[in-house]
Design an enzyme around this catalytic site. Sequence first.
Site: not given
Ligand code: PMP
Length: 276
Positions: A30, A49, A97, A99, A143, A175, A199
């Site tokens: 997403y 991304r 369903r 895997h 993501k 993060e 991310l």
């Molecule tokens: N880390 C995580 C785990 C997130 O979910 C997000 C939000 N999407 C971010 C960092 C920040 O990413 P962005 O600046 O692209 O929104």
Amino acid sequence: MILYNDLFLKKEEVHISHEDRGYYFGDGVYEVFRIYNGQLFEKEKHFQRLQRSCEQIKLKLPSSVQDIDLKLSQLIQKSFVQEGTLYLQITRGVAQRSHLFPKNPIPTLLAYCNEVKRPLDKMKSGIKAITQEDIRWLRCDIKSLNLLPNTLAKQNAVEQNADETIFHRNGIITECSSSNIMIVQDGEILTHPANHLILEGVTRSVVLKIAAEEGFTIREKAFDKETLKNADEVFITGTTVEITPIINIDHHNIANGLPGTVTKKLQQLFEKIVPE
Ligand code: PMP
């Protein structure tokens, strides 16, 4: 208005199959885009991304990025959203369903816009955070739809009267549950390197760029929990939170418990690139 594969539908008209692999396995990816002034902010970075996330889970985009881009513009127009967010997800589609991947999967694309105001109050006042062990898998750079550890962490923060949870792996800060984190130490900006443990946020990239242009020293280097708590300033970055100061962590104030000067400077610089 919902974009469902190629169709623009009303909410009531969208029917997702119980056999969609997004539902069974979280088998999809997403993006959350910011809409400022009816336009997607930094959309190329989001599309890059998205493409990378798809490649990493061996998912073929249902159509070209150009086509998706066009559809998203139409979606924004049809939704009459000037300021808000656009959510886009793509799953590996419908199959019995198992895997194992289906033979010729037809991905399911879903997108819609929400009117969301910028969190200007929190950006000004700063927020509280808690810390927690990072229990996610080792591909946080993708993501993916699998957000259970993130939702648990966010819930935990709010139950403890905070806004965000900062993750650490054995004491090393990675993060947050839905944002990246940076600290200011002796005038330098530190943040975890963009590897498999975080991310790579679009806002993170934008902030690092504007900070470098302003002459700040940036170090993409891991730091520990103690360094975090003793930092001069702490702030998070993300599509919805933009640049939000963290003024208190685990019930201890950061410095004097007020947003710092570097954070405020970066907010000012960011403001300049936000379309009016
Ligand atoms: N880390 C995580 C785990 C997130 O979910 C997000 C939000 N999407 C971010 C960092 C920040 O990413 P962005 O600046 O692209 O929104």
